[in-house]
Structure formats: C-alpha cells, structure tokens
Motif scaffolding. Structure first.
Motif, PDB file in Angstrom:
ATOM      1  N   ILE A 213       1.031  -1.132  -0.198  1.00 25.30           N
ATOM      2  CA  ILE A 213       0.218  -0.084  -0.598  1.00 25.30           C
ATOM      3  C   ILE A 213       1.203   1.314   0.151  1.00 25.30           C
ATOM      4  O   ILE A 213       0.958   2.071  -0.893  1.00 25.30           O
ATOM      5  N   SER A 216       2.225   2.072  -3.631  1.00 28.49           N
ATOM      6  CA  SER A 216       1.190   2.159  -4.397  1.00 28.49           C
ATOM      7  C   SER A 216       0.821   3.438  -4.795  1.00 28.49           C
ATOM      8  O   SER A 216       0.713   4.269  -5.100  1.00 28.49           O
ATOM      9  N   GLN A 270      -9.054  10.052  -2.459  1.00 24.53           N
ATOM     10  CA  GLN A 270      -9.934   8.917  -3.501  1.00 24.53           C
ATOM     11  C   GLN A 270      -8.976   7.750  -3.553  1.00 24.53           C
ATOM     12  O   GLN A 270      -9.375   6.611  -3.601  1.00 24.53           O
ATOM     13  N   ARG A 273      -7.834   5.771  -0.956  1.00 23.71           N
ATOM     14  CA  ARG A 273      -8.134   5.125  -0.540  1.00 23.71           C
ATOM     15  C   ARG A 273      -8.795   3.699  -1.118  1.00 23.71           C
ATOM     16  O   ARG A 273      -9.335   2.860  -0.348  1.00 23.71           O
ATOM     17  N   ASP A 274      -9.192   3.702  -2.621  1.00 24.15           N
ATOM     18  CA  ASP A 274      -9.074   3.177  -3.218  1.00 24.15           C
ATOM     19  C   ASP A 274      -8.460   1.724  -3.489  1.00 24.15           C
ATOM     20  O   ASP A 274      -8.463   0.875  -3.498  1.00 24.15           O
ATOM     21  N   ILE A 275      -6.602   2.324  -3.165  1.00 27.39           N
ATOM     22  CA  ILE A 275      -5.672   1.846  -3.229  1.00 27.39           C
ATOM     23  C   ILE A 275      -5.173   0.490  -2.098  1.00 27.39           C
ATOM     24  O   ILE A 275      -5.637  -0.504  -2.611  1.00 27.39           O
ATOM     25  N   GLN A 277      -7.774  -0.191   0.084  1.00 25.77           N
ATOM     26  CA  GLN A 277      -9.034  -1.398   0.026  1.00 25.77           C
ATOM     27  C   GLN A 277      -8.833  -2.209  -0.424  1.00 25.77           C
ATOM     28  O   GLN A 277      -8.784  -3.549  -0.794  1.00 25.77           O
ATOM     29  N   ASN A 278      -8.786  -1.898  -2.017  1.00 24.14           N
ATOM     30  CA  ASN A 278      -8.189  -3.187  -2.986  1.00 24.14           C
ATOM     31  C   ASN A 278      -7.194  -4.148  -2.775  1.00 24.14           C
ATOM     32  O   ASN A 278      -6.907  -4.971  -3.452  1.00 24.14           O
ATOM     33  N   ILE A 279      -6.196  -3.530  -2.639  1.00 26.34           N
ATOM     34  CA  ILE A 279      -5.238  -4.374  -2.190  1.00 26.34           C
ATOM     35  C   ILE A 279      -5.336  -4.773  -0.844  1.00 26.34           C
ATOM     36  O   ILE A 279      -5.113  -6.421  -1.010  1.00 26.34           O
ATOM     37  N   ALA A 281      -8.171  -6.581  -0.273  1.00 31.64           N
ATOM     38  CA  ALA A 281      -8.993  -6.550  -0.603  1.00 31.64           C
ATOM     39  C   ALA A 281      -8.261  -8.448  -0.967  1.00 31.64           C
ATOM     40  O   ALA A 281      -9.017  -9.452  -0.834  1.00 31.64           O
ATOM     41  N   ALA A 282      -7.352  -8.487  -1.547  1.00 29.94           N
ATOM     42  CA  ALA A 282      -6.509  -9.336  -2.608  1.00 29.94           C
ATOM     43  C   ALA A 282      -6.353 -10.280  -1.965  1.00 29.94           C
ATOM     44  O   ALA A 282      -6.307 -11.134  -2.330  1.00 29.94           O
ATOM     45  N   THR A 286      -9.086  -6.716   5.836  1.00 28.05           N
ATOM     46  CA  THR A 286      -9.504  -5.160   5.276  1.00 28.05           C
ATOM     47  C   THR A 286      -9.008  -4.077   6.350  1.00 28.05           C
ATOM     48  O   THR A 286      -7.971  -3.911   6.524  1.00 28.05           O
TER      49      THR A 286
END
Ligand SMILES: [Zn+2]
Ligand SMILES: [Zn+2]
Length: 397
Positions: A213, A216, A270, A273-275, A277-279, A281-282, A286
C-alpha cells in the motif's frame, strides 16, 4: 518609507504592548489576558467592541461617514505550547507557552491601526478590527465565523498579514492564488490475521500488505495527479508487530497530505482509499481508513491582491514588494475567511535577526523556533499598511 507620523510617534507604546503580550502567552481559546488587553485598549480609545465570537475573540468597530461599505482587518492572538529559550526581560512568564509565531506583534500592529483610526477617520464606512483566537490548530477563524462574525459584522472584504523571518524589514510579499497549503492527516489500519511466523499460510500478514500500500500510494502522486499541480503524500509512521516469531494482526500507517487545492486533496484521498481497500481485499484483509481534513488552502483573491499590492507599494515603494512571493506548504486558518469573503493575506518582512539583542536564545529566529522574537521595528510599518488599506478601500468617492 511613507509611514504615518502619529503611528511612528506611538511606537514606544506599541512596543510596550507587544512585549507585555509576549511575556504573557496564552494557547488556543484561553486568550483571556490577551483579549482583555485588546478590549481595554480599544475601549480606552473610544472604539466600541464585540466580544465572545470564537470564545475569546474581540472585534473593534470604527465607523465614519454614512457608507454601508465595510472592510475587515484580522490579527491572531494565540501562542504555541513550547518552552521559550530567550531570557530577555520580556520573555515568556508562562512555562511551556511562547509567542513563537509573532501573533503578539500581529495584535500590536492592528492595535496601532486602531489607535490611529479612532482619531483620524479619513474614510467613509466601517472598519472591523478582528482579533482572532486559536490560529495554531484550533481553527479560531472558523469558530468566529460559526458564531456569526460575517452576519454581525457584514463586510465586503477581509485582509490578513503574517510576519516573515528572512525577509528584510520594510519589504512585503504577496501573490494572487494559493499562498499556503491545505494539510490533511491520515491513519490507515490494515487488519489481517496473526499467525506463527513459521506458518504464514495460517494467517493474513498485514505487514506485507501495508508495504505494498505504501509503495502504490506514491503512484497516486506520479500517475493520477496532474504533474503541474503541487501535492505531497508522506507516510511518516509504520507500526506493526511485537516479536520476531509472530505475524501480527494489524499494521498501522500514518502521515500527511499537502496540496494547494481541495480538488487535488480529494483526488489523492480517493486514490489512497481505493488502493488501500483493493490491495487489502486481494489478500483477504480489511482496512480502516481515516482521513482528517486540516485547514483549507489559503487562496488570495486576484482583485483584492492587486489592491493590497498597490497599498504596499505606496508605503515602501514597488521595489520592496515581491508580487510573486513563493508559496509555502505551511497552513493558516485565515483560509476559512477567504473561502467566504474576497480578500488577501500578505507577508511582512521580520528581518534577518538584526533586531536580536542580549538574551536571545542561540537558535535561529524562525517561526515556531524557541529562540524566535517578533521584530518591533515592524510595528509602525504593519500599522501603517492596515490604516492605508482601510482608507483606500473605504475612500470617499
Ligand atoms: Zn504559527
Ligand atoms: Zn502564525
């Protein structure tokens, strides 16, 4: 320099007030002594006052003529929670508190203007002298507005000023647009699943996720943000784990984001947050994502900036005003006032330490440094600027 004579003759009194305030620093919303001094001086000079806006705020009201037009001039009252290293006679008498940002001087300069304006009302309209609490992190400007500053004191424009160490005395700096940054803080907790370090397949490692995270996130700065726009994202804290043979449950990241516009700040938030949450989740983890907005960026309005520039030039000469002063990533709550009213915030040179006498600390005379002191030579310059600005803005037409 074209200073106002009666203000120059009042220098000793202004210096006395300034040093008295320096000796009695008070923190956010606790400016009782300071606001009492301001209220008492304004009253002594026959200026009606309004108290209680923003807890300890004071507004002096000077009227002349019949025009409905009005201008606001703003100074800040508060000090910082730090120990002063100076030992001169007017050094702080309140342990752990210090006027290290020169708000004692800002208050004295506006009082100097108040003194003159109360005796020479060469304008048509109303001057609101705004003495604001809690600039250092307490958003006192916003608190005064929430308490009805602009409803109780309707004005067409509002102006601010800050002393600037390193800029020579007798010089000013200003620029249209962004002068100071908006500064946000974030905290992101990655929630994985702890396990034995030798059996990682039994858990979800939050450290490995947090590292990805952090890396990225920098892509938001270099790939999502327009490279022309300024923006910084710094992760300054990374906390996880307590033993070499245990994969922890959680990892926590903290840091700051600084930009010169709310649009860029929102884009960075934004993307982060996207990075996150999505990393997460992968990998089956959480995140808890917190992003706290600090003061907005301070944006000078072009018309009022041109107006203030003309006034500064008329006092110190065009060669002594930098009309494109470099912006700074510091913050300032006067930004809230400029979101509601047109206006301009200027910098006034505090000099290169030549004002320092015996008893100064050994550190540099920089803002927020324990060896700082406001330069009393500015008092008549700043007060003259305030008066000429008000007189020009509310000129008889
Ligand atoms: Zn400060
Ligand atoms: Zn300050």
């Amino acid at each position: 320099m074209k200073l106002i004579e009666p203000i120059v003759r009042f220098h000793a009194e202004l210096q006395h007030i300034r040093r008295d305030l320096h000796a009695h620093p008070e923190l956010c919303y606790e400016e009782k002594y300071t606001s009492d001094v301001v209220a008492q001086k304004l009253t002594e000079w026959g200026i009606p006052i309004l108290r209680g806006l923003g807890v300890t705020g004071v507004v002096g009201i000077v009227k002349s003529g019949s025009s409905e037009r009005a201008i606001g001039l703003r100074a800040d009252l508060d000090a910082l929670p730090m120990q002063e290293l100076n030992s001169f006679p007017h050094c702080s008498k309140n342990a752990g508190k210090m006027h290290a940002c020169g708000h004692d001087g800002h208050t004295a300069m506006l009082l100097g203007a108040a003194y003159y304006l109360s005796q020479h009302r060469n304008f048509d309209g109303t001057v609101y002298l705004i003495f604001q609490p809690a600039e250092e992190g307490g958003a006192g400007a916003k608190r005064m507005m929430d308490d009805g500053l602009f409803e109780k004191c309707p004005m067409q424009a509002v102006f601010g000023m800050h002393n600037w160490p390193g800029m020579a005395v007798g010089k000013f700096g200003v620029r249209p647009g962004a002068v100071l940054a908006c500064s946000s803080e974030f905290e992101v907790i990655i929630k994985g699943n702890g396990a034995h370090a030798a059996l990682p397949h039994n858990g979800i490692d939050p450290i490995l996720i947090a590292v990805q995270i952090v890396q990225s996130w920098q892509a938001v700065i270099t790939r999502n943000k327009n490279p022309i726009d300024a923006g910084v994202l710094s992760v300054t804290e990374f906390h996880a784990g307590s033993a070499t043979n245990v994969i922890p449950d959680e990892a926590t990241l903290r840091g700051t984001v600084r930009t010169f516009s709310l649009e860029v700040r929102n884009l960075i938030e934004q993307g982060m947050r996207d990075i996150a949450q999505n990393i997460a989740a992968a990998f089956g983890a959480t995140v808890e994502f917190r992003f706290d907005y600090g003061y907005p960026p301070l944006i000078n309005h072009p018309e009022e900036t041109a107006f203030a520039l003309g006034v500064m030039q008329s006092i110190v000469g065009a060669q002594n005003v930098n009309a494109q002063v470099a912006p700074s990533l510091g913050g300032e709550d006067f930004a809230y006032m400029l979101q509601e009213k047109p206006g301009c915030y200027v910098l006034i040179g505090n000099g290169e330490d030549e004002h320092r006498e015996i008893g100064h600390g050994l550190g540099p005379c920089n803002l927020h440094n324990p060896s700082y002191d406001f330069n009393d030579d500015l008092l008549p310059i700043g007060a003259t600027y305030w008066v000429r600005l008000a007189e020009a803005y509310l000129g008889r037409t």
